[in-house]
Design a protein around this motif. Sequence first.
Motif: not given
Length: 285
Positions: A75-80
């Motif tokens: 999820r965090a990587l997708r946001s980036l």
Amino acid sequence: MTAAVPARPVLVLDDGGTVAGIAAQRWAAAEACRRDLPLEVVGTQADGAQAVRRLRGEYPRLPVQRRRLPDPLGRALRSLTADATLLALPAPAAEPVLGSAFCPTAVVPADETARGRVVVGIAPWTPEEVLRTAVDEALDRSAELVVVRAWRARTHGLLDLARLLPGPFGPDGGFGPDRGGTAEEAGRDLEHLVSPWRIGYRTLPLHPIVVHGDAAAVLTMLSVDAELLVLGRSGRGALVRAVAGSPGDDVLAAARCPVLVVPEPAPPRRDVLPRPGMLPALLQD
């Protein structure tokens, strides 16, 4: 005075120093240099300083930063990726990350790749963004562009090399055995797709080819002598792929060159992929 827009970085995954991971980091660093963009090394590792030091030593003019993400990083990587130009992953890539990224995602094998040729898998319903990205990549790399359409006389007629579209493009929507089931039809469709780009970029060596056979096998074979392979990604998500499968999944697993997966244009990514001045005037609104 208008505030400067921050550069959208190139992201690369730090997987702890595997051979494939180091190859992906070097590929991403070279891409960042070519595009004049900063590089961010992202991952869940507690100590990622080694990757940053190595890349700064190999690319002294490249701004390299490290960003640690929580585990699991999906999820965090997708946001980036919503504010990134490109994400590079070592092969084999994790499906949750590859299938959800907002920006184009490159899956990079550990092997060294050839130079001078970009290959793109295409179908009549493949989004324009995929072919536009392939054209841009070929121009930037001073490479020839090979646009491939695979044809196989089966119940689904012409194969979609880049994405899975059920419903209106299935047998009940005009793409069954009575439509698009000949090599001549495939050739006409492909020439129709590439003709605006051939006119707009006369100096680009552009080679449309129609081949008979399995789409994944054809693209995998062509990847052996390619610098980059470009595919599209359906916005319909992992569920559709799990039910019906996708030629692109097989190519990602076996390709011998970096595979650039281009998502469908959708908010908030519409303002990222187009590059001013690169699209032929006849295709601009």
